[in-house]
Design a protein around this motif. Structure first.
Motif, short mmCIF file in Angstrom:
data_model
loop_
_atom_site.label_atom_id
_atom_site.label_comp_id
_atom_site.label_asym_id
_atom_site.label_seq_id
_atom_site.Cartn_x
_atom_site.Cartn_y
_atom_site.Cartn_z
N ALA A 78 14.03 -12.49 -21.57
CA ALA A 78 13.73 -12.26 -20.15
C ALA A 78 13.20 -13.56 -19.56
N CYS A 79 13.79 -13.97 -18.45
CA CYS A 79 13.41 -15.24 -17.81
C CYS A 79 13.10 -15.01 -16.34
N PRO A 80 11.87 -15.29 -15.92
CA PRO A 80 11.58 -15.22 -14.49
C PRO A 80 12.33 -16.33 -13.76
N LYS A 81 12.49 -16.17 -12.48
CA LYS A 81 13.25 -17.16 -11.70
C LYS A 81 12.64 -18.55 -11.82
N ILE A 82 11.32 -18.62 -11.84
CA ILE A 82 10.65 -19.89 -12.13
C ILE A 82 10.57 -19.90 -13.65
N LEU A 83 11.35 -20.70 -14.29
CA LEU A 83 11.56 -20.59 -15.73
C LEU A 83 10.30 -20.85 -16.56
N TYR A 97 20.51 -21.82 -31.92
CA TYR A 97 21.15 -20.85 -31.03
C TYR A 97 21.87 -21.59 -29.90
N ARG A 98 22.84 -20.93 -29.32
CA ARG A 98 23.50 -21.44 -28.12
C ARG A 98 23.47 -20.37 -27.05
N LEU A 99 23.40 -20.83 -25.82
CA LEU A 99 23.41 -19.92 -24.66
C LEU A 99 24.80 -19.32 -24.52
N VAL A 100 24.88 -17.99 -24.42
CA VAL A 100 26.18 -17.35 -24.27
C VAL A 100 26.30 -16.52 -23.00
N GLY A 101 25.20 -16.31 -22.29
CA GLY A 101 25.31 -15.56 -21.05
C GLY A 101 23.98 -15.35 -20.36
N GLU A 102 24.08 -15.07 -19.07
CA GLU A 102 22.89 -14.78 -18.27
C GLU A 102 23.21 -13.69 -17.26
N PHE A 103 22.32 -12.72 -17.15
CA PHE A 103 22.42 -11.66 -16.16
C PHE A 103 21.31 -11.89 -15.15
N TYR A 104 21.59 -11.67 -13.89
CA TYR A 104 20.64 -12.00 -12.82
C TYR A 104 19.96 -10.74 -12.28
N ASP A 105 18.64 -10.85 -12.08
CA ASP A 105 17.85 -9.77 -11.48
C ASP A 105 18.10 -8.42 -12.15
N CYS A 106 18.13 -8.40 -13.46
CA CYS A 106 18.44 -7.15 -14.15
C CYS A 106 17.22 -6.49 -14.78
N GLY A 107 16.11 -7.18 -14.88
CA GLY A 107 14.91 -6.60 -15.47
C GLY A 107 13.73 -6.72 -14.53
N TYR A 108 12.93 -5.66 -14.47
CA TYR A 108 11.76 -5.68 -13.60
C TYR A 108 10.53 -5.35 -14.42
N LYS A 109 9.59 -6.29 -14.48
CA LYS A 109 8.33 -6.06 -15.18
C LYS A 109 7.28 -6.99 -14.60
N TRP A 113 11.10 -9.59 -10.65
CA TRP A 113 12.43 -9.49 -11.24
C TRP A 113 12.68 -10.63 -12.21
N TYR A 114 13.39 -10.30 -13.29
CA TYR A 114 13.72 -11.26 -14.32
C TYR A 114 15.23 -11.32 -14.52
N ASN A 115 15.70 -12.51 -14.83
CA ASN A 115 17.05 -12.66 -15.35
C ASN A 115 16.98 -12.41 -16.86
N MET A 116 18.12 -12.15 -17.46
CA MET A 116 18.18 -11.95 -18.90
C MET A 116 19.17 -12.96 -19.47
N VAL A 117 18.73 -13.71 -20.44
CA VAL A 117 19.56 -14.71 -21.10
C VAL A 117 19.88 -14.21 -22.51
#
Length: 129
Positions: A78-83, A97-109, A113-117
Motif C-alpha cells: 500500500a502506497c500513499p500518494k505522497i510516497l 523484486y521487480r515492479l509489475v503493477g500499480e492500482f490507483y486509489d484502491c485502498g482506504y485506511k 486513499w492508497y495506491n497498491m503496488v
C-alpha cells in the motif's frame, strides 16, 4: 498463525525474548495454476527498522519457500500518494523484486486513499512438464 503454518512458513524475529518482526507467506490465488506462487508479508517493529531485521526475515522466508518448491514471491504494498512508503518499494527492489503493477486509489485506511503496488521475485526454475 496456525492456519498459515498448515501450508506456508511463518518466521518470527526475537530480540531478548520480545517479538520485533515477523514474515510469512500465504496463498497468492486460489486456482491450482498458481499453487507455486505466494504472497508475502514482512513486518518489523518501527523502533527496530533499518538494522537488517527485514532482510534477515526475508532471506529465511525465501529459503523456506524455495525448499518447499514455491517459485514466485509476490508483495502487495500500500502506497500513499505522497510516497511515504517508498522505502518499502526500495527494500523489495534491493531483495531482487521487480515492479509489475500499480492500482490507483484502491485502498482506504488511516483516513486516506492508497495506491497498491505489486512486486514480484522469481525464486525457482520454471520447467514445463
Amino acid at each position: 498463525i496456525r492456519h498459515t503454518l498448515e501450508k506456508y512458513p511463518y518466521i518470527v524475529a526475537l530480540n531478548n525474548g520480545t517479538i520485533v518482526g515477523y514474515a510469512y507467506a500465504g496463498m497468492f490465488h486460489e486456482r491450482e495454476a498458481y499453487s507455486r506462487c505466494v504472497e508475502t508479508s514482512i513486518y518489523v517493529d518501527n523502533n527496530m527498522k533499518h538494522i537488517g531485521i527485514g532482510g534477515i526475515l526475508h532471506k529465511a522466508l525465501e529459503d523456506e519457500l524455495r525448499k518447499d518448491g514455491f517459485l514466485n514471491m509476490y508483495a502487495c504494498i500500500a502506497c500513499p500518494k505522497i510516497l511515504l512508503q517508498a522505502c518499502i518499494i526500495e527494500f523489495h527492489s534491493h531483495l531482487g523484486y521487480r515492479l509489475v503493477g500499480e492500482f490507483y486509489d484502491c485502498g482506504y485506511k488511516f483516513k486516506r486513499w492508497y495506491n497498491m503496488v505489486w512486486m514480484e521475485k522469481l525464486i525457482g526454475e520454471h520447467i514445463d512438464k
